[in-house]
Design a protein around this motif. Sequence first.
Motif, PDB file in Angstrom:
ATOM      1  N   GLU A  55       0.805  -1.224   0.000  1.00 35.63           N
ATOM      2  CA  GLU A  55       0.000   0.000   0.000  1.00 35.63           C
ATOM      3  C   GLU A  55       0.837   1.273   0.000  1.00 35.63           C
ATOM      4  O   GLU A  55       0.422   2.296  -0.529  1.00 35.63           O
ATOM      5  N   ALA A  56       2.023   1.240   0.611  1.00 33.73           N
ATOM      6  CA  ALA A  56       2.842   2.444   0.729  1.00 33.73           C
ATOM      7  C   ALA A  56       4.300   2.041   0.862  1.00 33.73           C
ATOM      8  O   ALA A  56       4.622   0.893   1.184  1.00 33.73           O
ATOM      9  N   THR A  57       5.191   3.013   0.628  1.00 28.47           N
ATOM     10  CA  THR A  57       6.628   2.750   0.727  1.00 28.47           C
ATOM     11  C   THR A  57       7.143   3.040   2.126  1.00 28.47           C
ATOM     12  O   THR A  57       7.920   2.263   2.680  1.00 28.47           O
ATOM     13  N   THR A  58       6.711   4.165   2.723  1.00 26.89           N
ATOM     14  CA  THR A  58       7.186   4.556   4.044  1.00 26.89           C
ATOM     15  C   THR A  58       6.118   4.299   5.098  1.00 26.89           C
ATOM     16  O   THR A  58       4.935   4.106   4.785  1.00 26.89           O
ATOM     17  N   ILE A  59       6.537   4.334   6.375  1.00 25.18           N
ATOM     18  CA  ILE A  59       5.589   4.103   7.459  1.00 25.18           C
ATOM     19  C   ILE A  59       4.580   5.246   7.546  1.00 25.18           C
ATOM     20  O   ILE A  59       3.404   5.021   7.856  1.00 25.18           O
ATOM     21  N   ALA A  60       5.016   6.476   7.223  1.00 26.95           N
ATOM     22  CA  ALA A  60       4.074   7.597   7.198  1.00 26.95           C
ATOM     23  C   ALA A  60       3.042   7.409   6.089  1.00 26.95           C
ATOM     24  O   ALA A  60       1.850   7.683   6.276  1.00 26.95           O
ATOM     25  N   GLU A  76      -4.045   4.090   5.324  1.00 26.39           N
ATOM     26  CA  GLU A  76      -5.054   3.390   6.121  1.00 26.39           C
ATOM     27  C   GLU A  76      -6.053   4.369   6.743  1.00 26.39           C
ATOM     28  O   GLU A  76      -7.240   4.070   6.845  1.00 26.39           O
ATOM     29  N   ALA A  77      -5.566   5.545   7.174  1.00 21.29           N
ATOM     30  CA  ALA A  77      -6.454   6.502   7.829  1.00 21.29           C
ATOM     31  C   ALA A  77      -7.330   7.255   6.832  1.00 21.29           C
ATOM     32  O   ALA A  77      -8.366   7.816   7.209  1.00 21.29           O
ATOM     33  N   ARG A  78      -6.891   7.305   5.568  1.00 15.90           N
ATOM     34  CA  ARG A  78      -7.610   8.020   4.510  1.00 15.90           C
ATOM     35  C   ARG A  78      -7.646   9.532   4.761  1.00 15.90           C
ATOM     36  O   ARG A  78      -8.446  10.242   4.153  1.00 15.90           O
ATOM     37  N   ILE A  79      -6.794   9.998   5.668  1.00 12.20           N
ATOM     38  CA  ILE A  79      -6.659  11.429   5.930  1.00 12.20           C
ATOM     39  C   ILE A  79      -5.194  11.699   6.259  1.00 12.20           C
ATOM     40  O   ILE A  79      -4.410  10.767   6.444  1.00 12.20           O
ATOM     41  N   ILE A  80      -4.844  12.986   6.320  1.00 10.60           N
ATOM     42  CA  ILE A  80      -3.532  13.367   6.838  1.00 10.60           C
ATOM     43  C   ILE A  80      -3.738  13.686   8.318  1.00 10.60           C
ATOM     44  O   ILE A  80      -4.261  14.752   8.661  1.00 10.60           O
ATOM     45  N   PRO A  81      -3.383  12.786   9.210  1.00 14.61           N
ATOM     46  CA  PRO A  81      -3.736  12.958  10.623  1.00 14.61           C
ATOM     47  C   PRO A  81      -2.931  14.070  11.297  1.00 14.61           C
ATOM     48  O   PRO A  81      -1.881  14.496  10.811  1.00 14.61           O
ATOM     49  N   ASP A  82      -3.449  14.521  12.433  1.00 15.37           N
ATOM     50  CA  ASP A  82      -2.771  15.521  13.240  1.00 15.37           C
ATOM     51  C   ASP A  82      -1.987  14.845  14.355  1.00 15.37           C
ATOM     52  O   ASP A  82      -2.199  13.654  14.668  1.00 15.37           O
ATOM     53  N   GLY A 101      -1.021  13.496  17.755  1.00 14.17           N
ATOM     54  CA  GLY A 101      -1.837  12.997  18.849  1.00 14.17           C
ATOM     55  C   GLY A 101      -2.897  12.005  18.431  1.00 14.17           C
ATOM     56  O   GLY A 101      -3.433  11.270  19.279  1.00 14.17           O
ATOM     57  N   GLN A 102      -3.233  11.965  17.152  1.00 17.52           N
ATOM     58  CA  GLN A 102      -4.243  11.011  16.689  1.00 17.52           C
ATOM     59  C   GLN A 102      -3.680   9.589  16.736  1.00 17.52           C
ATOM     60  O   GLN A 102      -2.492   9.358  16.470  1.00 17.52           O
ATOM     61  N   VAL A 103      -4.557   8.647  17.073  1.00 15.29           N
ATOM     62  CA  VAL A 103      -4.159   7.248  17.240  1.00 15.29           C
ATOM     63  C   VAL A 103      -5.033   6.386  16.348  1.00 15.29           C
ATOM     64  O   VAL A 103      -6.255   6.581  16.266  1.00 15.29           O
ATOM     65  N   PHE A 104      -4.416   5.417  15.677  1.00 18.90           N
ATOM     66  CA  PHE A 104      -5.125   4.485  14.805  1.00 18.90           C
ATOM     67  C   PHE A 104      -4.654   3.071  15.125  1.00 18.90           C
ATOM     68  O   PHE A 104      -3.524   2.868  15.589  1.00 18.90           O
ATOM     69  N   THR A 105      -5.515   2.120  14.864  1.00 15.99           N
ATOM     70  CA  THR A 105      -5.156   0.714  15.070  1.00 15.99           C
ATOM     71  C   THR A 105      -5.454  -0.069  13.801  1.00 15.99           C
ATOM     72  O   THR A 105      -6.602  -0.089  13.338  1.00 15.99           O
ATOM     73  N   PHE A 106      -4.446  -0.680  13.229  1.00 14.62           N
ATOM     74  CA  PHE A 106      -4.599  -1.567  12.078  1.00 14.62           C
ATOM     75  C   PHE A 106      -3.351  -2.422  11.958  1.00 14.62           C
ATOM     76  O   PHE A 106      -2.293  -2.093  12.496  1.00 14.62           O
ATOM     77  N   HIS A 107      -3.513  -3.549  11.266  1.00  9.95           N
ATOM     78  CA  HIS A 107      -2.418  -4.503  11.040  1.00  9.95           C
ATOM     79  C   HIS A 107      -1.767  -4.937  12.354  1.00  9.95           C
ATOM     80  O   HIS A 107      -0.539  -5.112  12.445  1.00  9.95           O
ATOM     81  N   SER A 108      -2.599  -5.083  13.402  1.00  5.56           N
ATOM     82  CA  SER A 108      -2.148  -5.581  14.715  1.00  5.56           C
ATOM     83  C   SER A 108      -1.205  -4.618  15.429  1.00  5.56           C
ATOM     84  O   SER A 108      -0.449  -5.033  16.307  1.00  5.56           O
TER      85      SER A 108
END
Length: 432
Positions: free
Chosen positions: A373-378, A384-390, A392-399
């Motif tokens: 899906e992407a080359t870098t971790i960013a 995955e988030a479908r946005i450019i997060p700010d 402090g934002q937290v997401f959970t995916f791929h364990s």
Amino acid sequence: MTLTLGITLGAIIALLALSAFFSGSETALTAVSKARMQQLEKNGDTRAGRVNELLESRDKLIGALLLGNNLVNILASALSTNILLNIFGDVGVAYATLIMTALVLVFSEVLPKTYALANSDQGALRIAPLVQLIVKLLSPFVAIVQFIVRLLLRLGGSRLGSEGNLLSPREDIRGTIELHHREGGVIKDDRDMLGGILNLDEMDIADVMVHRTDVIAVDADQPVEMAIEEILQSQFSRIPLWSGEPDNFSGVLHTRDLAKELARVKGQTKNIDLTKISTRPWFVPETTSLQDQLGAFLKRKTHFAVAVDEYGEVMGVVTLEDILEEIVGEISDEHDVDIVGLRQQPDGSTIIDGAIPIRDINRALDWHLPEDEATTIAGLVIHEARIIPDVGQVFTFHSFKFEVLGKQRNQLTSIRLTPVKLAAATRPTVAS
């Protein structure tokens, strides 16, 4: 009567031995290492050549062994049933079934197959000549059986072999390497190196190139003294030159050529024309596979190329070293500046620079984050988030739990990753 009984018992024992031979041969020849047999044949081993000939016609091989195995098993069961019927009457059928099932299971199936699995290569080499003879003798009968089987499959709407192999040779090799790694036969570094070689055909230049925003390039139109100072301050041996606009690469300068020119003019930098000692840039599509690009580097005897997109816009640069690092890992010399991009924390989390490639993270930490899906971790977080997060934002995916720690304009600069299991285990509880 006693003589006849003895002959029949001897025949049953012989048939069970033949059944063990057929069962063990089937297991040994299906579990044998094809790569090792190919190498042995290449070294002049005629027995390995026989094994390879048998494996080339696997359907005939399996058909002959199954035919022979079933033939001797049924004949042995018939003889034992005849003996026990004469001794015990009708109940002898039940006795014969129980006894022959136990004998066939232990001595003609489990025992020979277990031994064959543990000694598949050596066993295959020993039995290959005899099995080859058996296959030739039974081939007419096997052909009839195969014809009937194919006819029945065709009537049932199935076409044998229409699906092809489920695993490509690359995936087969990759699975073997991973299996040996789990069993301790291949260390992690060797597994990563062998896997890197297999991945070259599946990765594009875009996956490993230095993006144009990170490329160190020098303005060829500025005063030559300033340009040379920038070049000498860089830790790279090949520097792109641009003219007019930063993306308009006009040449590639090797610091070795600059050193020769400085020696020729005795340090008089004003007498140096950088464009004359630079080489023309080599532009390549960013979609070129790493395997093709590696071959192109070797053919052209050069180490540096500029990657462009379908519109001809410069997207980044790729070097021979970038491709080799996909195989052997990070290559550092005495002039490289080590940039710590992975910082493991005492609580089990890891703080990662956003520009670190996912492949490098997986290799360093033995993780399995998706690389498609992407080359870098960013890039993975944004995808995955479908946005450019700010921040402090937290997401959970791929364990994993992803927490954005740093951001510069629209670029995520720092991310904390915590395995979900660890995050759940360390989550504070609220007393009621």
